[in-house]
Design an enzyme around this catalytic site. Structure first.
Site, PDB file in Angstrom:
ATOM      1  CD  GLU A 163      -3.038  -1.046   0.241  1.00 26.65           C
ATOM      2  OE1 GLU A 163      -3.035  -0.118  -0.578  1.00 26.65           O
ATOM      3  OE2 GLU A 163      -3.890  -1.960   0.221  1.00 26.65           O
ATOM      4  NE  ARG A 218      -3.663   2.712  -0.756  1.00 30.74           N
ATOM      5  CZ  ARG A 218      -4.975   2.582  -0.618  1.00 30.74           C
ATOM      6  NH1 ARG A 218      -5.723   3.622  -0.377  1.00 30.74           N
ATOM      7  NH2 ARG A 218      -5.564   1.404  -0.692  1.00 30.74           N
ATOM      8  CG  ASP A 240      -5.290  -7.609  -7.473  1.00 30.10           C
ATOM      9  OD1 ASP A 240      -4.243  -7.819  -6.850  1.00 30.10           O
ATOM     10  OD2 ASP A 240      -6.206  -6.895  -7.024  1.00 30.10           O
ATOM     11  CD  GLU A 278     -10.398  -2.336  -8.749  1.00 27.42           C
ATOM     12  OE1 GLU A 278     -11.592  -2.058  -8.477  1.00 27.42           O
ATOM     13  OE2 GLU A 278      -9.463  -2.134  -7.948  1.00 27.42           O
ATOM     14  CB  THR A 291      -1.655  -1.297  -9.297  1.00 27.59           C
ATOM     15  OG1 THR A 291      -2.880  -2.011  -9.290  1.00 27.59           O
ATOM     16  CG2 THR A 291      -1.167  -1.090  -7.872  1.00 27.59           C
TER      17      THR A 291
HETATM   18  C1  DMJ Z   1      -6.191   0.125  -5.198  1.00 27.68           C
HETATM   19  O1  DMJ Z   1      -5.425   0.393  -4.077  1.00 27.68           O
HETATM   20  C2  DMJ Z   1      -5.358  -0.487  -6.289  1.00 27.68           C
HETATM   21  O2  DMJ Z   1      -6.025  -0.392  -7.493  1.00 27.68           O
HETATM   22  C3  DMJ Z   1      -5.011  -1.927  -6.001  1.00 27.68           C
HETATM   23  O3  DMJ Z   1      -4.316  -2.520  -7.063  1.00 27.68           O
HETATM   24  C4  DMJ Z   1      -6.261  -2.714  -5.737  1.00 27.68           C
HETATM   25  N1  DMJ Z   1      -7.117  -2.114  -4.762  1.00 27.68           N
HETATM   26  C5  DMJ Z   1      -7.363  -0.697  -4.791  1.00 27.68           C
HETATM   27  C6  DMJ Z   1      -8.590  -0.270  -5.551  1.00 27.68           C
HETATM   28  O4  DMJ Z   1      -9.643  -1.112  -5.548  1.00 27.68           O
END
Ligand code: DMJ
Length: 575
Positions: free
Chosen positions: A187, A191, A319, A452, A536
């Site tokens: 995270e 982020r 994922d 997503e 992501t």
């Molecule tokens: C985000 O923090 C990112 O997209 C991560 O890859 C998956 N979860 C959340 C959004 O749903």
């Protein structure tokens, strides 16, 4: 003449005989001195050459960094003419579409961002996330200003100059990473490292890069394991790493394989290869034992590299590992040195196709999960990033496979859109089950403002040019406006069938959901997919050639030349 020539040659030959020197100690002394002198001169010259080689390498690296900085400066000049100088009403023509509906929708999305941002500023400034119903902030990520850092590039891209500037001052003066907090490596990377790097790439402001380096340095000890697979948590103040208790000592696949593009980008921008080496070590480890279907269990022991439980998913915990195989290749400019990422990704895409099923009676295409040998007909909304990933990766296949992959992407996007369209609120639940004869039905029924599906719609519209994806995106946006907007921000829903609200404005709503929606109604030249790759968390990183590389070279840039020479020397010597 003959005699004299032979006597002259035997005259020279005597210098090669040992007896010549042993006869007279002075001669021996002179010869030894001469030998030492010549050896020293040769050794010294070689040393000089090696140092020169090292210096040259460093100068080249610095040159590369300067070039990149120059590129960024140029870009920020362009941006200040185009994006950031804008007050939002007069965005540079280059980034406005000819379509009045698109422009109107884009302004609506921007207004939503302003509302979310103002609420955060008013009630939770500097804290990780806003709880809109109770109108307070919470530090769910250790007090790293997650929403603020996650929003920087969205503000920048939307031309919200004053808000960006104020947030920049907070990062410069108040963002402190020295926290006695057990941070999630994943995270914090996606982020915070991603958000700061993207702000740096967009603005050219080196303060962001310094901050990104600071937090990445604190995360690095997590990779110090026998396999190189990182621990997933680390104390930001003392650097002690460990894994989540609930994972029974294992590392999680997505948490361990979703740092590649941020850390490679950081190495590219700082010239310090240590970040890249750590995250590429993880991929090298996986590469050694990569299965023929390219599907890895979400639980892996960081000490042995072994997965004791076989659990495979493109949803939660799996994922973004697959996403980053593709994106590390894109960030690496699709060159030879990153070819292995593409190959691994293509292998995994074969595995993905083995998990595809169709529902009855409506023939929705969905992705199963796998537990051991058992296939589960469950799909997370999180897995709705897959259509976008497939679309992004489709173009480099041969025409037949490209079509096949793109069709699969479009079928899956239709399913994901129906996750939204089939509920009373028109917002998707967290996951869905597919039952014979009953198509899809909601499993876990909350919606936490996830991005997503709109992410995939943005890719699919850009890649296919099909405007239907804009319509679907607009419908989803309106459902958020209707169900999730309150006076003090945006909230999720506890249940998409009843519409009961929760009390959290997730930072990814500002970082991702609103950004992808904004880009869906903007021209594709705004953050072009040819020049940028989204991490992501939707933070765009500029694609730059890897150090010392042209477009199609195979040189290993992670090893400086003097080390390569030494290694080669040892091998040659046969020891
Ligand atoms: C985000 O923090 C990112 O997209 C991560 O890859 C998956 N979860 C959340 C959004 O749903």
């Amino acid at each position: 003449m003959v005699r004299s020539r032979s006597s002259s040659s035997s005259g020279c030959a005597r210098y090669l005989r040992l007896s010549y020197y042993l006869k007279r100690p002075a001669r021996l002394g002179f010869a030894v001195a001469a030998f030492v002198f010549v050896s020293f001169a040769v050794w010294d010259r070689q040393n000089l050459l090696r140092e020169h080689d090292d210096e040259l390498y460093k100068v080249n690296e610095e040159l590369q960094i300067l070039k990149e900085q120059l590129q960024r400066l140029r870009q920020s000049v362009t941006s200040s003419e185009g994006i950031i100088q804008d007050d939002g009403k007069s965005i540079n023509d280059k980034f406005v579409t000819n379509d009045p509906i698109d422009n109107e929708r884009r302004e609506k999305v921007k207004e939503a961002m302003i509302h979310a941002w103002n609420s955060y500023e008013k009630y939770a400034w500097g804290q990780d996330e806003l709880q809109p119903q109770s109108m307070n902030g919470v530090n769910s990520f250790g007090g790293l200003g997650a929403t603020l850092v996650d929003s920087l590039d969205t503000l920048y891209i939307m031309g919200l100059k004053d808000q960006f500037q104020k947030a920049r001052e907070w990062v410069a003066n108040s963002l402190d990473f020295n926290k006695n907090y057990e941070a999630s490596v994943f995270e914090t990377t996606i982020r915070v490292v991603g958000g700061l790097l993207s702000a740096y790439d967009l603005s050219g402001d080196s303060m962001f890069l310094e901050k990104a380096k600071d937090i990445a340095d604190r995360l690095l000890p997590a990779w110090n394991t026998p396999t190189g697979i990182p621990y997933n948590r680390i104390n930001l103040a003392n650097g002690n790493p460990h894994n989540f208790g609930w994972a029974g000592g294992d590392s999680i696949l997505a948490d361990s394989g979703t740092e590649q593009i941020e850390f490679i980008a950081l190495s590219q921008r700082t010239g310090d290869l240590k970040y890249q080496q750590k995250v590429e070590g993880v991929i090298s480890h996986f590469q050694k034992t990569f299965p023929s279907d390219g599907l890895l269990s979400i639980y892996i022991n960081p000490n042995s590299g072994i997965s004791s439980r076989l659990q495979i998913t493109f949803g939660a915990m799996g994922d973004s590992f697959y996403e980053y195989l593709l994106k590390a290749w894109v960030l690496g400019n699709r060159t030879e040195s990153v070819k292995h990422y593409r190959e691994m990704w293509e292998t995994s895409m074969k595995g993905l196709q083995s998990l595809i099923r169709k529902s009855t009676p409506s023939s929705f295409t969905y992705i199963c999960e796998k537990n051991g040998d058992y296939m589960s007909d469950k799909m997370d909304e999180l897995a709705c990033f897959v259509p976008g990933m497939l679309a992004l990766g489709s173009s480099s296949y041969d025409p037949e496979n490209a079509n096949k992959i793109l069709s699969l992407a479009e079928e899956l996007a239709w399913t994901c859109y129906n996750f939204y369209d089939t509920t009373p609120t028109k917002l998707a639940g967290e996951n869905y089950f597919f039952r014979e004869g009953q198509d899809m039905h909601v499993g876990t029924s909350w919606n936490i403002l996830r991005p997503e599906t709109v992410e995939s719609l943005m890719y699919l519209w850009r890649i296919t040019g099909n405007k239907t994806y804009k319509e679907w995106g607009w419908n989803i946006f309106q459902a958020f406006e209707k169900n999730s907007r309150i006076d003090s921000g945006y909230v999720g829903l506890k249940d998409v069938t009843t519409g009961v609200k929760d009390n959290m404005m997730q930072s990814f709503f500002l970082a991702e959901t609103l950004k992808y929606l904004y880009l869906l109604f903007s021209p594709p030249s705004l953050i072009s997919l040819d020049e940028w790759v989204f991490n992501t968390e939707a933070h765009p990183l500029k694609i730059v050639a890897r150090h010392g590389e042209g477009n199609n070279t195979t040189r290993d840039v992670s090893v400086p030349p003097h080390r390569r020479n030494k290694f080669f020397g040892r091998k040659q010597g046969g020891s």
